[in-house]
Structures are given as C-alpha cells and as structure tokens.
Design an enzyme around this catalytic site. Structure first.
Site, PDB file in Angstrom:
ATOM      1  N   ARG A 174       2.888  -1.021  10.638  1.00 15.55           N
ATOM      2  CA  ARG A 174       3.970  -1.152  11.623  1.00 15.55           C
ATOM      3  C   ARG A 174       4.188  -2.553  12.181  1.00 15.55           C
ATOM      4  O   ARG A 174       5.351  -2.911  12.430  1.00 15.55           O
ATOM      5  CB  ARG A 174       3.750  -0.130  12.746  1.00 15.55           C
ATOM      6  CG  ARG A 174       4.056   1.286  12.266  1.00 15.55           C
ATOM      7  CD  ARG A 174       3.455   2.350  13.127  1.00 15.55           C
ATOM      8  NE  ARG A 174       2.000   2.400  12.961  1.00 15.55           N
ATOM      9  CZ  ARG A 174       1.210   3.247  13.586  1.00 15.55           C
ATOM     10  NH1 ARG A 174       1.728   4.131  14.435  1.00 15.55           N
ATOM     11  NH2 ARG A 174      -0.091   3.231  13.365  1.00 15.55           N
ATOM     12  N   HIS A 195     -10.996  12.941  -3.585  1.00 12.37           N
ATOM     13  CA  HIS A 195     -12.240  13.608  -3.189  1.00 12.37           C
ATOM     14  C   HIS A 195     -12.244  14.979  -3.856  1.00 12.37           C
ATOM     15  O   HIS A 195     -11.561  15.906  -3.411  1.00 12.37           O
ATOM     16  CB  HIS A 195     -12.278  13.755  -1.657  1.00 12.37           C
ATOM     17  CG  HIS A 195     -13.595  14.227  -1.130  1.00 12.37           C
ATOM     18  ND1 HIS A 195     -13.851  14.393   0.205  1.00 12.37           N
ATOM     19  CD2 HIS A 195     -14.745  14.565  -1.763  1.00 12.37           C
ATOM     20  CE1 HIS A 195     -15.090  14.808   0.384  1.00 12.37           C
ATOM     21  NE2 HIS A 195     -15.649  14.934  -0.801  1.00 12.37           N
ATOM     22  N   ASP A 196     -13.001  15.099  -4.944  1.00 11.04           N
ATOM     23  CA  ASP A 196     -12.992  16.356  -5.693  1.00 11.04           C
ATOM     24  C   ASP A 196     -14.222  16.345  -6.605  1.00 11.04           C
ATOM     25  O   ASP A 196     -15.067  15.446  -6.498  1.00 11.04           O
ATOM     26  CB  ASP A 196     -11.674  16.447  -6.502  1.00 11.04           C
ATOM     27  CG  ASP A 196     -11.203  17.880  -6.678  1.00 11.04           C
ATOM     28  OD1 ASP A 196     -12.033  18.718  -7.099  1.00 11.04           O
ATOM     29  OD2 ASP A 196     -10.029  18.173  -6.404  1.00 11.04           O
ATOM     30  N   ILE A 197     -14.320  17.302  -7.496  1.00 14.93           N
ATOM     31  CA  ILE A 197     -15.445  17.273  -8.428  1.00 14.93           C
ATOM     32  C   ILE A 197     -15.311  16.045  -9.338  1.00 14.93           C
ATOM     33  O   ILE A 197     -14.200  15.538  -9.548  1.00 14.93           O
ATOM     34  CB  ILE A 197     -15.541  18.570  -9.259  1.00 14.93           C
ATOM     35  CG1 ILE A 197     -14.251  18.810 -10.056  1.00 14.93           C
ATOM     36  CG2 ILE A 197     -15.862  19.761  -8.371  1.00 14.93           C
ATOM     37  CD1 ILE A 197     -14.363  19.958 -11.062  1.00 14.93           C
ATOM     38  N   PRO A 198     -16.435  15.559  -9.880  1.00 16.41           N
ATOM     39  CA  PRO A 198     -16.398  14.301 -10.625  1.00 16.41           C
ATOM     40  C   PRO A 198     -15.348  14.267 -11.731  1.00 16.41           C
ATOM     41  O   PRO A 198     -14.617  13.283 -11.880  1.00 16.41           O
ATOM     42  CB  PRO A 198     -17.821  14.185 -11.190  1.00 16.41           C
ATOM     43  CG  PRO A 198     -18.666  14.896 -10.194  1.00 16.41           C
ATOM     44  CD  PRO A 198     -17.825  16.053  -9.705  1.00 16.41           C
ATOM     45  N   ASN A 199     -15.229  15.348 -12.501  1.00 14.91           N
ATOM     46  CA  ASN A 199     -14.290  15.347 -13.627  1.00 14.91           C
ATOM     47  C   ASN A 199     -12.845  15.171 -13.151  1.00 14.91           C
ATOM     48  O   ASN A 199     -12.058  14.423 -13.742  1.00 14.91           O
ATOM     49  CB  ASN A 199     -14.450  16.661 -14.398  1.00 14.91           C
ATOM     50  CG  ASN A 199     -13.649  16.679 -15.662  1.00 14.91           C
ATOM     51  OD1 ASN A 199     -13.769  15.769 -16.485  1.00 14.91           O
ATOM     52  ND2 ASN A 199     -12.800  17.688 -15.813  1.00 14.91           N
ATOM     53  N   THR A 200     -12.507  15.824 -12.056  1.00 17.92           N
ATOM     54  CA  THR A 200     -11.135  15.748 -11.535  1.00 17.92           C
ATOM     55  C   THR A 200     -10.847  14.372 -10.960  1.00 17.92           C
ATOM     56  O   THR A 200      -9.770  13.802 -11.175  1.00 17.92           O
ATOM     57  CB  THR A 200     -10.943  16.843 -10.460  1.00 17.92           C
ATOM     58  OG1 THR A 200     -11.191  18.103 -11.077  1.00 17.92           O
ATOM     59  CG2 THR A 200      -9.544  16.825  -9.873  1.00 17.92           C
ATOM     60  N   ASP A 248      -3.362   4.380  -2.105  1.00 18.16           N
ATOM     61  CA  ASP A 248      -4.280   4.895  -1.076  1.00 18.16           C
ATOM     62  C   ASP A 248      -4.211   6.420  -1.037  1.00 18.16           C
ATOM     63  O   ASP A 248      -3.654   7.003  -0.122  1.00 18.16           O
ATOM     64  CB  ASP A 248      -3.868   4.272   0.276  1.00 18.16           C
ATOM     65  CG  ASP A 248      -4.742   4.728   1.431  1.00 18.16           C
ATOM     66  OD1 ASP A 248      -5.875   5.173   1.186  1.00 18.16           O
ATOM     67  OD2 ASP A 248      -4.269   4.656   2.578  1.00 18.16           O
ATOM     68  N   LEU A 249      -4.792   7.057  -2.054  1.00 18.55           N
ATOM     69  CA  LEU A 249      -4.744   8.523  -2.117  1.00 18.55           C
ATOM     70  C   LEU A 249      -6.108   9.153  -1.815  1.00 18.55           C
ATOM     71  O   LEU A 249      -6.228  10.368  -1.758  1.00 18.55           O
ATOM     72  CB  LEU A 249      -4.217   8.986  -3.485  1.00 18.55           C
ATOM     73  CG  LEU A 249      -2.776   8.542  -3.791  1.00 18.55           C
ATOM     74  CD1 LEU A 249      -2.326   9.083  -5.153  1.00 18.55           C
ATOM     75  CD2 LEU A 249      -1.797   8.993  -2.717  1.00 18.55           C
ATOM     76  N   LYS A 250      -7.124   8.353  -1.635  1.00 16.19           N
ATOM     77  CA  LYS A 250      -8.454   8.828  -1.190  1.00 16.19           C
ATOM     78  C   LYS A 250      -8.896  10.076  -1.958  1.00 16.19           C
ATOM     79  O   LYS A 250      -9.090  11.143  -1.382  1.00 16.19           O
ATOM     80  CB  LYS A 250      -8.447   9.119   0.311  1.00 16.19           C
ATOM     81  CG  LYS A 250      -8.054   7.941   1.179  1.00 16.19           C
ATOM     82  CD  LYS A 250      -8.199   8.274   2.663  1.00 16.19           C
ATOM     83  CE  LYS A 250      -7.765   7.149   3.558  1.00 16.19           C
ATOM     84  NZ  LYS A 250      -6.319   6.883   3.581  1.00 16.19           N
ATOM     85  N   GLN A 259      -3.212   3.370  16.979  1.00 16.74           N
ATOM     86  CA  GLN A 259      -4.522   2.806  16.639  1.00 16.74           C
ATOM     87  C   GLN A 259      -5.303   2.624  17.933  1.00 16.74           C
ATOM     88  O   GLN A 259      -4.801   2.045  18.899  1.00 16.74           O
ATOM     89  CB  GLN A 259      -4.367   1.460  15.926  1.00 16.74           C
ATOM     90  CG  GLN A 259      -3.614   1.530  14.596  1.00 16.74           C
ATOM     91  CD  GLN A 259      -4.467   2.065  13.455  1.00 16.74           C
ATOM     92  OE1 GLN A 259      -5.576   2.560  13.684  1.00 16.74           O
ATOM     93  NE2 GLN A 259      -3.952   2.000  12.246  1.00 16.74           N
ATOM     94  N   LYS A 271       0.850  -1.198   0.000  1.00 22.39           N
ATOM     95  CA  LYS A 271       0.000   0.000   0.000  1.00 22.39           C
ATOM     96  C   LYS A 271       0.883   1.244   0.000  1.00 22.39           C
ATOM     97  O   LYS A 271       1.743   1.402   0.862  1.00 22.39           O
ATOM     98  CB  LYS A 271      -0.922   0.029   1.218  1.00 22.39           C
ATOM     99  CG  LYS A 271      -1.891   1.220   1.151  1.00 22.39           C
ATOM    100  CD  LYS A 271      -2.784   1.299   2.366  1.00 22.39           C
ATOM    101  CE  LYS A 271      -2.117   1.962   3.516  1.00 22.39           C
ATOM    102  NZ  LYS A 271      -2.350   3.405   3.642  1.00 22.39           N
TER     103      LYS A 271
HETATM  104  O1  C5P Z   1       0.987   0.891  10.948  1.00 23.18           O
HETATM  105  P1  C5P Z   1      -0.472   0.534  10.826  1.00 23.18           P
HETATM  106  O2  C5P Z   1      -0.731  -0.954  10.724  1.00 23.18           O
HETATM  107  O3  C5P Z   1      -1.312   1.203  11.875  1.00 23.18           O
HETATM  108  O4  C5P Z   1      -0.867   1.149   9.408  1.00 23.18           O
HETATM  109  C1  C5P Z   1      -2.191   1.129   8.968  1.00 23.18           C
HETATM  110  C2  C5P Z   1      -2.283   1.801   7.622  1.00 23.18           C
HETATM  111  O5  C5P Z   1      -3.653   1.915   7.296  1.00 23.18           O
HETATM  112  C3  C5P Z   1      -1.714   3.199   7.573  1.00 23.18           C
HETATM  113  O6  C5P Z   1      -1.207   3.410   6.252  1.00 23.18           O
HETATM  114  C4  C5P Z   1      -2.902   4.080   7.830  1.00 23.18           C
HETATM  115  O7  C5P Z   1      -2.791   5.345   7.235  1.00 23.18           O
HETATM  116  C5  C5P Z   1      -4.012   3.288   7.171  1.00 23.18           C
HETATM  117  N1  C5P Z   1      -5.339   3.527   7.727  1.00 23.18           N
HETATM  118  C6  C5P Z   1      -5.642   3.391   9.066  1.00 23.18           C
HETATM  119  N2  C5P Z   1      -6.893   3.633   9.525  1.00 23.18           N
HETATM  120  C7  C5P Z   1      -7.832   3.977   8.678  1.00 23.18           C
HETATM  121  C8  C5P Z   1      -7.561   4.104   7.327  1.00 23.18           C
HETATM  122  C9  C5P Z   1      -6.284   3.868   6.877  1.00 23.18           C
HETATM  123  O8  C5P Z   1      -4.794   3.055   9.856  1.00 23.18           O
HETATM  124  N3  C5P Z   1      -9.036   4.169   9.146  1.00 23.18           N
END
Ligand code: C5P
Length: 240
Positions: free
Chosen positions: A216, A65-70, A61-63, A195, A34
């Site tokens: 991690r 979120h913008d206008i539909p065309n973009t 994983d760039l998520k 977390q 990822k």
């Molecule tokens: O190191 P760790 O196992 O906590 O990494 C989890 C990955 O998942 C990180 O890249 C984090 O940005 C991503 N993530 C998250 N929680 C979310 C969405 C994504 O920990 N709700």
C-alpha cells in the site's frame, strides 16, 4: 544472473486489470512484483506470464503447504512459469521442504535457467504465543521462528519471509547468504494500515533484510512511481 531487485511491489488487487495497469506503469529495472493468492485465484497464471514477459522478477507468494509430492508438483509448475521467487510453509516439515528444493532445482535445470529463489514462511506474523499454544506449539513465536528458519536452512532453501523485527536475530543466526524477505514496511510518518509492527525501508535493510515487500505505501500512493523512486533513492544510500 541479474540480481533480484531490492523492492517487490505487492500487487494486492482483486481486479487483474488494476494489477496489470500498475505493472504497465512500473519499470522492471526498479522493482519486482509480488503476486499473492487473491490475484492468482482470480486470474490464474496469465497475468504472471505477462509480467515476466515484460521483464519483471515475480515473487509468487502462494505459501504452499501440503504433502511433499503435491508441494513438489506446485513448485515445478511455478518454476516452469518462470517466477523469480516462490515460497512454502516451513511447518510442512523436512520432507516437504526437501521435495520443494529438489523440484525447483530439477525443473530449472530442465528449462536451462537459474533456479528461482525458494523461501519458507516460518510463523505467520498474525500468530502470537497464545495462538501457537492453542495449536500445540509450546515454543514462543520468536523461538519457533528461529527453529523453523534453521530447518529451512538445513533443507537447502534460500531463505525465509520474516518480519523486520525478526531480521536482525535471523541474520545473526543464519549467516550472510541466507535471504531475508521482509513485509510490513512503512515510510516514516506514514499510516500503518493493518500492519501492527512496521519498520521503515532503510531500517529493514540495516537490520539485515535483502528484499522488501511493499504494498500500500506504493500502490495506494497518489503517485506510485514517485513513491517507489523515493524508496529506491533512500535504499541506494543505505548499506546493510
Ligand atoms: O500493503 P502492505 O505493504 O502492508 O503489503 C504487504 C504485503 O506483504 C501483503 O501482500 C501481505 O499479504 C504480505 N505479508 C505481510 N505480512 C506478512 C507476510 C506477508 O504483510 N507477515
């Protein structure tokens, strides 16, 4: 098309060399990778290309979120890059989700390859009910997750990124074919880092997750390959 790996290792490194060094040691048969905003903003698409060339399924994983065309243009670029999985924010709304879906399908067809798995993020797990109220969302976080997952499914996306705590309810609501991708995984007795709510890999799969994003516990382990091998061995014994 070969199925996507169960585990995606989150390469959360500011230094692209460190990310690529770990990728070099990992085996594409045992995990996907990822790539998130930090690495992508630092190093651009080149490390992603190198990982794909080495045979890895890459979750970008760039998520968006913008206008539909973009968003459609960004999804086109990600699909051309050859990623296996990418994501957008479901709160971008129906037109944006439909534009993302259409762009991914069209671009993959033009390139003659299978479309990548297109996911949506429902509610960021950093947001609680009070945070939602403050931005004008009257729903609880749990209800908003269900609502946005339903919208995601109605727009033809493949699934959502969700916390393992949400997996069971979403699996029941969205059926067996909707992909659930779950971060926040910790091995038994391991430290939780930042977390707050963590789940073991086997519990996440039992609760209905299809793919696990693990950072991690693998990247900071004394022996990352051994940590991944232990997780994969555990998962091979679990049936959802
Ligand atoms: O190191 P760790 O196992 O906590 O990494 C989890 C990955 O998942 C990180 O890249 C984090 O940005 C991503 N993530 C998250 N929680 C979310 C969405 C994504 O920990 N709700």
């Amino acid at each position: 098309m070969t199925p996507l790996p169960r585990v995606f290792v989150a390469l959360d490194f500011a230094d692209p060399q460190a990310a690529l060094a770990l990728a070099e040691r990992l085996d594409p048969a045992h995990c996907g990778l990822k790539v998130g905003k930090e690495l992508f903003v630092t190093a651009g698409p080149e490390p992603v290309r190198r990982m794909i060339e080495r045979g890895f399924a890459v979750f970008l994983d760039l998520k968006f979120h913008d206008i539909p065309n973009t968003v459609a243009s960004a999804c086109t670029a990600a699909t051309r890059l050859g990623v296996a999985m990418l994501n957008v924010h479901a709160s971008g709304g129906r037109a944006m989700l439909a534009a993302a879906r259409e762009a991914v399908e069209r671009t993959a067809a033009e390139a003659g390859r299978a479309a990548p798995c297109l996911l949506a993020v429902t509610v960021l797990t950093s947001l609680g009910d009070d945070d939602l109220a403050e931005i004008g969302v009257a729903n609880t976080a749990a209800a908003q997750v269900r609502r946005l997952a339903a919208l995601t499914q109605a727009c033809g996306l493949d699934g959502v990124v969700c916390s393992a705590q949400e997996a069971r309810a979403l699996r029941a609501a969205c059926g067996p074919d909707f992909k659930l991708v779950t971060p926040g995984i910790r091995l038994t007795d391991a430290k939780a880092d930042d977390q707050v709510r963590v789940v073991t890999p086997e519990q996440a799969i039992r609760d209905g997750a299809d793919h696990l994003v693990i950072g991690r516990p693998i990247t900071q382990a004394a022996d990352p390959l051994a940590a991944l091998a232990t997780i994969n061995a555990t998962l091979s014994r679990v049936r959802a």
